[in-house]
Design a protein around this motif. Structure first.
Motif, mmCIF file in Angstrom:
data_model
loop_
_atom_site.group_PDB
_atom_site.id
_atom_site.type_symbol
_atom_site.label_atom_id
_atom_site.label_comp_id
_atom_site.label_asym_id
_atom_site.label_seq_id
_atom_site.Cartn_x
_atom_site.Cartn_y
_atom_site.Cartn_z
ATOM 1 N N MET A 1 0.829 -1.212 0.000
ATOM 2 C CA MET A 1 0.000 0.000 0.000
ATOM 3 C C MET A 1 0.866 1.265 0.000
ATOM 4 S SD MET A 1 -2.987 1.335 -0.078
ATOM 5 C CE MET A 1 -4.088 -0.020 0.326
ATOM 6 N N HIS A 2 1.935 1.234 0.842
ATOM 7 C CA HIS A 2 2.832 2.395 0.907
ATOM 8 C C HIS A 2 3.440 2.696 -0.467
ATOM 9 C CE1 HIS A 2 5.749 5.234 2.480
ATOM 10 N NE2 HIS A 2 6.711 4.551 1.881
ATOM 11 N N THR A 3 3.853 1.651 -1.186
ATOM 12 C CA THR A 3 4.444 1.833 -2.517
ATOM 13 C C THR A 3 3.450 2.461 -3.477
ATOM 14 O OG1 THR A 3 5.884 -0.084 -2.180
ATOM 15 C CG2 THR A 3 5.555 0.665 -4.446
ATOM 16 N N LEU A 4 2.201 2.008 -3.416
ATOM 17 C CA LEU A 4 1.171 2.558 -4.293
ATOM 18 C C LEU A 4 0.923 4.037 -4.004
ATOM 19 C CD1 LEU A 4 -1.439 -0.360 -4.369
ATOM 20 C CD2 LEU A 4 0.182 0.312 -6.153
ATOM 21 N N ILE A 5 0.986 4.396 -2.731
ATOM 22 C CA ILE A 5 0.794 5.801 -2.366
ATOM 23 C C ILE A 5 1.932 6.656 -2.908
ATOM 24 C CG2 ILE A 5 0.724 7.415 -0.425
ATOM 25 C CD1 ILE A 5 -0.717 5.253 1.183
ATOM 26 N N VAL A 6 3.154 6.143 -2.773
ATOM 27 C CA VAL A 6 4.309 6.878 -3.290
ATOM 28 C C VAL A 6 4.190 7.068 -4.798
ATOM 29 C CG1 VAL A 6 6.798 6.783 -3.677
ATOM 30 C CG2 VAL A 6 5.856 6.161 -1.437
ATOM 31 N N ILE A 7 3.815 6.006 -5.509
ATOM 32 C CA ILE A 7 3.658 6.098 -6.960
ATOM 33 C C ILE A 7 2.586 7.121 -7.320
ATOM 34 C CG2 ILE A 7 2.909 4.842 -9.023
ATOM 35 C CD1 ILE A 7 4.203 2.346 -7.827
ATOM 36 N N ALA A 8 1.464 7.074 -6.601
ATOM 37 C CA ALA A 8 0.378 8.008 -6.876
ATOM 38 C C ALA A 8 0.810 9.451 -6.651
ATOM 39 C CB ALA A 8 -0.827 7.667 -5.995
ATOM 40 N N VAL A 9 1.567 9.687 -5.580
ATOM 41 C CA VAL A 9 2.045 11.048 -5.292
ATOM 42 C C VAL A 9 3.011 11.515 -6.369
ATOM 43 C CG1 VAL A 9 3.426 12.431 -3.700
ATOM 44 C CG2 VAL A 9 1.676 10.885 -2.798
ATOM 45 N N VAL A 10 3.929 10.649 -6.779
ATOM 46 C CA VAL A 10 4.894 11.011 -7.825
ATOM 47 C C VAL A 10 4.180 11.346 -9.129
ATOM 48 C CG1 VAL A 10 6.746 10.113 -9.286
ATOM 49 C CG2 VAL A 10 6.811 9.715 -6.831
ATOM 50 N N LEU A 11 3.211 10.531 -9.495
ATOM 51 C CA LEU A 11 2.472 10.780 -10.736
ATOM 52 C C LEU A 11 1.646 12.057 -10.643
ATOM 53 C CD1 LEU A 11 1.280 7.181 -11.719
ATOM 54 C CD2 LEU A 11 3.210 8.483 -12.620
ATOM 55 N N ALA A 12 1.063 12.300 -9.475
ATOM 56 C CA ALA A 12 0.273 13.522 -9.304
ATOM 57 C C ALA A 12 1.157 14.762 -9.413
ATOM 58 C CB ALA A 12 -0.448 13.487 -7.959
ATOM 59 N N LEU A 13 2.328 14.715 -8.768
ATOM 60 C CA LEU A 13 3.261 15.839 -8.881
ATOM 61 C C LEU A 13 3.739 16.014 -10.318
ATOM 62 C CD1 LEU A 13 5.424 15.402 -5.637
ATOM 63 C CD2 LEU A 13 3.812 17.246 -6.147
ATOM 64 N N GLY A 14 4.029 14.864 -10.967
ATOM 65 C CA GLY A 14 4.449 14.934 -12.366
ATOM 66 C C GLY A 14 3.385 15.528 -13.254
ATOM 67 N N ALA A 15 2.128 15.178 -13.006
ATOM 68 C CA ALA A 15 1.024 15.720 -13.808
ATOM 69 C C ALA A 15 0.906 17.226 -13.598
ATOM 70 C CB ALA A 15 -0.277 15.018 -13.434
ATOM 71 N N LEU A 16 1.085 17.684 -12.333
ATOM 72 C CA LEU A 16 1.013 19.119 -12.061
ATOM 73 C C LEU A 16 2.153 19.863 -12.740
ATOM 74 C CD1 LEU A 16 -0.274 21.483 -10.542
ATOM 75 C CD2 LEU A 16 1.176 20.895 -8.560
ATOM 76 N N ILE A 17 3.366 19.327 -12.607
ATOM 77 C CA ILE A 17 4.524 19.947 -13.253
ATOM 78 C C ILE A 17 4.341 19.973 -14.767
ATOM 79 C CG2 ILE A 17 6.996 19.676 -13.718
ATOM 80 C CD1 ILE A 17 7.228 18.458 -10.891
ATOM 81 N N THR A 18 3.817 18.881 -15.330
ATOM 82 C CA THR A 18 3.605 18.806 -16.772
ATOM 83 C C THR A 18 2.581 19.827 -17.241
ATOM 84 O OG1 THR A 18 4.186 16.457 -16.848
ATOM 85 C CG2 THR A 18 2.835 17.308 -18.653
ATOM 86 N N ALA A 19 1.490 19.983 -16.502
ATOM 87 C CA ALA A 19 0.458 20.947 -16.881
ATOM 88 C C ALA A 19 1.007 22.373 -16.865
ATOM 89 C CB ALA A 19 -0.740 20.821 -15.945
ATOM 90 N N ILE A 20 1.720 22.710 -15.804
ATOM 91 C CA ILE A 20 2.288 24.064 -15.703
ATOM 92 C C ILE A 20 3.390 24.255 -16.740
ATOM 93 C CG2 ILE A 20 3.577 25.644 -14.218
ATOM 94 C CD1 ILE A 20 2.167 24.312 -11.821
ATOM 95 N N GLY A 21 4.269 23.256 -16.867
ATOM 96 C CA GLY A 21 5.370 23.362 -17.819
ATOM 97 C C GLY A 21 4.883 23.467 -19.252
ATOM 98 N N SER A 22 3.867 22.705 -19.614
ATOM 99 C CA SER A 22 3.329 22.760 -20.976
ATOM 100 C C SER A 22 2.754 24.132 -21.276
ATOM 101 C CB SER A 22 2.253 21.684 -21.159
ATOM 102 O OG SER A 22 2.802 20.396 -21.017
#
Length: 317
Positions: A1-22
């Motif tokens: 479960m902890h690993t899934l949470i970490v992955i979800a957080v990384v992807l969420a941050l990546g999506a935010l960075i991608t939206a702003i960066g784009s």
């Protein structure tokens, strides 16, 4: 479960960075031409210069990972002093749109180019393609020879041979994983390596000064563009398979150019056999020049384009 949470957080941050960066990349490199809608798909086109009464327009088609600004820099602006020049963002690249996985086929992109030229009132043109754009240009000349005044191919893949990076692009182009990666990690992971990737494409030469900014190369990192480029590269071998059998029937005046030190598209595997197969092809190998010959040897490339354009003008007399 902890690993899934970490992955979800990384992807969420990546999506935010991608939206702003784009958004920031789009603001830094806005479209500089006009939009033409063909087949219900918006295409970005830039026109330079004025039409010469005795010569057809010149169409410049960029390669993979690029947009029309790459062809404008050392070729478009200079050719515009004497010719009408048309630059187009290939479907899915730059500011042009694309629909569906079939949009990666040079044959379909050639059909869209024909429709764009129809809208511009261009009956025949000198078609110039660099790298992946050369595969498109060749497809255009094969399918629409009456619309092709002459053909110039620059460091172009012309045979169905897998590139060493094909497997990586195939991974990026996967329907679900590729979509997720493009919208979350492609921009933050890829941004630090853009300079390195550009440098490797220019080897053994160096990129021109301020090339990253002037070429709007960062547009590639936006999700839809990243996916389109990955699909172009992943599907190219399959899409090229029908073309070589048709090369002997290519009747338009053709110049195929390559650098002897091209580590991306080896001339011995592409330019040389193509020139041997095409009856009216002229082969030009530039010693010591790499893949980006339209920058590294711009004057020679311009001379070949001008020579073909002059031949087309003389044939009208």
């Amino acid at each position: 479960m902890h690993t899934l949470i970490v992955i979800a957080v990384v992807l969420a941050l990546g999506a935010l960075i991608t939206a702003i960066g784009s958004w920031l990349i789009g603001r830094a490199h806005p479209p500089r031409g006009r939009f033409i809608k063909v087949r219900h798909i918006r295409q970005h086109v830039v026109e330079l210069g004025t039409a010469a009464a005795d010569a057809p327009p010149i169409v410049l088609i960029h390669g993979a990972g690029c947009n029309l600004e790459d062809m404008r820099l050392d070729l478009g602006e200079q050719l515009a002093a004497r010719h009408r020049v048309i630059l187009i963002d290939r479907p899915g690249m730059g500011w042009s749109k694309r629909k569906g996985r079939d949009g990666s086929a040079p044959q379909l992109q050639a059909a869209i180019l024909r429709d764009v030229l129809d809208r511009l009132g261009v009956e025949r043109a000198v078609i110039v393609g660099h790298s992946w754009g050369g595969a498109l240009a060749t497809s255009f000349a094969l399918d629409y020879p009456d619309r092709t005044a002459a053909l110039i191919l620059l460091a172009s893949p012309l045979y169905p041979l897998a590139h060493p990076t094909t497997s990586l692009y195939a991974l990026f182009a996967m329907p679900i994983l590729g979509w997720i990666y493009a919208r979350t990690l492609a921009l933050p992971v890829g941004l630090p390596f853009v300079g390195l990737a550009l440098g490797s494409a220019f080897l053994p030469q160096l990129p021109p000064r301020d090339y990253l900014k002037r070429s709007a190369a960062l547009l590639l990192l936006r999700p839809s563009t990243f996916l389109a480029n990955a699909r172009d590269m992943a599907d190219l071998k399959r899409n090229l398979e029908p073309q070589p059998a048709r090369y002997r029937g290519l009747s338009v005046p053709t110049v195929v150019m390559s650098g002897s030190s091209d580590f991306v598209v080896a001339p011995q595997l592409h330019a040389v056999p193509f020139a041997a197969a095409v009856p009216r092809a002229k082969l030009v190998i530039l010693p010591g020049i790499g893949h980006m010959l339209h920058h590294a040897a711009a004057e020679r490339v311009l001379a070949e384009i001008e020579g073909l354009a002059a031949m087309m003008a003389a044939s009208k007399d």
